[in-house]
Design a protein around this motif. Structure first.
Motif, PDB file in Angstrom:
ATOM      1  N   ALA A  38       4.571   5.697  -5.118  1.00 59.83           N
ATOM      2  CA  ALA A  38       4.751   5.674  -6.576  1.00 59.83           C
ATOM      3  C   ALA A  38       3.751   6.603  -7.253  1.00 59.83           C
ATOM      4  O   ALA A  38       4.104   7.365  -8.165  1.00 59.83           O
ATOM      5  CB  ALA A  38       4.581   4.242  -7.093  1.00 59.83           C
ATOM      6  N   GLY A  39       2.491   6.556  -6.800  1.00 61.52           N
ATOM      7  CA  GLY A  39       1.466   7.415  -7.383  1.00 61.52           C
ATOM      8  C   GLY A  39       1.760   8.887  -7.144  1.00 61.52           C
ATOM      9  O   GLY A  39       1.650   9.714  -8.048  1.00 61.52           O
ATOM     10  N   ALA A  40       2.154   9.210  -5.914  1.00 63.28           N
ATOM     11  CA  ALA A  40       2.438  10.607  -5.573  1.00 63.28           C
ATOM     12  C   ALA A  40       3.595  11.137  -6.411  1.00 63.28           C
ATOM     13  O   ALA A  40       3.531  12.248  -6.965  1.00 63.28           O
ATOM     14  CB  ALA A  40       2.747  10.717  -4.084  1.00 63.28           C
TER      15      ALA A  40
ATOM     16  N   VAL B 211       0.849  -1.202   0.000  1.00 64.37           N
ATOM     17  CA  VAL B 211       0.000   0.000   0.000  1.00 64.37           C
ATOM     18  C   VAL B 211       0.882   1.250   0.000  1.00 64.37           C
ATOM     19  O   VAL B 211       0.664   2.186  -0.771  1.00 64.37           O
ATOM     20  CB  VAL B 211      -0.955   0.004   1.226  1.00 64.37           C
TER      21      VAL B 211
ATOM     22  N   LEU C  59       2.585   1.720  -3.401  1.00 64.93           N
ATOM     23  CA  LEU C  59       1.630   2.243  -4.396  1.00 64.93           C
ATOM     24  C   LEU C  59       1.400   3.732  -4.177  1.00 64.93           C
ATOM     25  O   LEU C  59       1.364   4.523  -5.135  1.00 64.93           O
ATOM     26  CB  LEU C  59       0.285   1.505  -4.260  1.00 64.93           C
ATOM     27  N   CYS C  60       1.247   4.106  -2.921  1.00 63.56           N
ATOM     28  CA  CYS C  60       0.967   5.495  -2.583  1.00 63.56           C
ATOM     29  C   CYS C  60       2.144   6.393  -2.983  1.00 63.56           C
ATOM     30  O   CYS C  60       1.958   7.428  -3.636  1.00 63.56           O
ATOM     31  CB  CYS C  60       0.686   5.593  -1.077  1.00 63.56           C
TER      32      CYS C  60
ATOM     33  N   LEU D 158       4.649   9.967  -9.294  1.00 65.74           N
ATOM     34  CA  LEU D 158       4.198  10.043 -10.690  1.00 65.74           C
ATOM     35  C   LEU D 158       3.414  11.338 -10.920  1.00 65.74           C
ATOM     36  O   LEU D 158       3.658  12.060 -11.902  1.00 65.74           O
ATOM     37  CB  LEU D 158       3.315   8.835 -11.011  1.00 65.74           C
ATOM     38  N   GLY D 159       2.485  11.630 -10.009  1.00 64.62           N
ATOM     39  CA  GLY D 159       1.667  12.835 -10.162  1.00 64.62           C
ATOM     40  C   GLY D 159       2.495  14.102 -10.142  1.00 64.62           C
ATOM     41  O   GLY D 159       2.319  14.988 -10.982  1.00 64.62           O
ATOM     42  N   ILE D 160       3.427  14.172  -9.190  1.00 64.30           N
ATOM     43  CA  ILE D 160       4.244  15.389  -9.066  1.00 64.30           C
ATOM     44  C   ILE D 160       5.196  15.523 -10.259  1.00 64.30           C
ATOM     45  O   ILE D 160       5.375  16.614 -10.802  1.00 64.30           O
ATOM     46  CB  ILE D 160       5.012  15.375  -7.721  1.00 64.30           C
TER      47      ILE D 160
END
Lengths: 143, 168
Positions: free
Chosen positions: B13-15, B7, B10-11, B17-19
């Motif tokens: 990696a997502g953060a 978890v 994923l969090c 990626l977004g930034i």
């Protein structure tokens, strides 16, 4: 819940997260403004939080749709939805009039939005909870 | 690998990626800048174009107060009202009975409602309550009480003895 229904719920939830993210991508500055209007995150961190949320939604959506790391993704989706619900509820209780910022639209935040997030949270928790069960060997749905 | 770790990965990696991908979007979030709530931005206080109640600025309202051509309604708490309010203003918080003030409000050429809040949420509620009673020209003061004070609007203190019953 049957395995097929569970897979359908997981994919639907994943597509919803992807849709939520993709609808925000054309105007992340507007989404950052929506996040700021909740008045929870310090102004200096708002743009980072806005960009990060969209990235997390994309990763969560892809994981749920593909089924790769689906259970951690469903748990992450649940955490996000708890946060969204709390943000919305505190804004409504404080009487702050604002846009939800949910799907890149001008939808105002309302108790209906809170209810919708709670329904999605229920779905995410179901995927996280039931997704960990091992299928019975004699189940007709076992591949 | 444990679920909590997955978890977390994923969090993160997502953060990231977004930034990282933010600057490639058509209208990126302004990383490195402070993003204030709309109501806290200079000149935007209580000035939401979607508001259903008309607005009036402190600059417009001040001369109307001095000339006594507008009736002011204070939508804050009774304690805040007692500590200081617009000269001649009546007190009416959201949800309180409007009966005692109704005849005054109906005969007023213009009613201006204010509160303490930069979103004017209490003022909006009270203004809507007054409008529902058939008072036609009701407006909400942009900038609320803090801006009225900072721009030198006339004020006084004391309780409102006429707001709940009796003539003024």
């Amino acid at each position: 819940m049957s395995r097929i229904a569970l897979v359908g719920l997981r994919v639907a939830l994943g597509l919803l997260f992807l849709w939520a993210a993709v609808s925000k991508v054309p105007d992340l500055a507007a989404f950052a403004q929506d996040v700021a209007n909740y008045r929870i995150i310090p102004p200096a961190l708002v743009p980072y939080a806005a960009a990060a949320v969209v990235g997390i939604e994309i990763v969560t959506g892809i994981a749920l749709v593909t089924g790769i790391a689906a259970r951690p993704a469903a748990i992450l989706a649940s955490i996000l939805l708890v946060a969204f619900t709390a943000f919305l509820a505190q804004a409504l209780l404080r009487g702050i009039d604002l846009r939800c910022g949910c799907f890149g639209t001008n939808e105002p935040a309302s108790w209906w939005t809170v209810l919708r997030d709670l329904l999605l949270l229920t779905a995410a928790l179901a995927v996280a909870r039931l997704g960990q069960r091992r299928p019975r060997q004699d189940s007709p749905l076992t591949a | 690998m444990g679920t909590p770790l997955q978890v977390g990965l994923l969090c993160v990696a997502g953060a990231l990626l977004g930034i990282a991908a933010n600057r490639f979007t058509p209208h990126p979030a302004p990383l490195g800048a402070r993003v204030l709530a709309s109501a806290e931005q200079p000149g935007a206080v209580c000035d939401d174009p979607r508001a259903s109640i008309a607005r009036i600025s402190v600059e417009e309202a001040k001369p109307l107060c001095i000339a006594c051509t507008a009736t002011f309604i204070d939508a804050r708490s009774a304690q805040e009202y007692a500590a200081g309010h617009v000269t001649g203003a009546f007190h009416l918080a959201p949800g309180e009975s409007i009966e005692a003030l109704l005849s005054t409000l109906r005969s007023a050429p213009l009613v201006i409602v204010y509160d303490r809040d930069r979103e004017c949420s209490a003022a909006n509620q009270v203004a809507a309550q007054i409008q529902a009673q058939g008072v036609r020209d009701v407006r909400v003061l942009t900038g609320a009480w803090p801006e009225w004070l900072s721009r030198g609007g006339p004020g006084e203190s004391g309780t409102c003895g006429v707001c709940t019953a009796g003539p003024r």
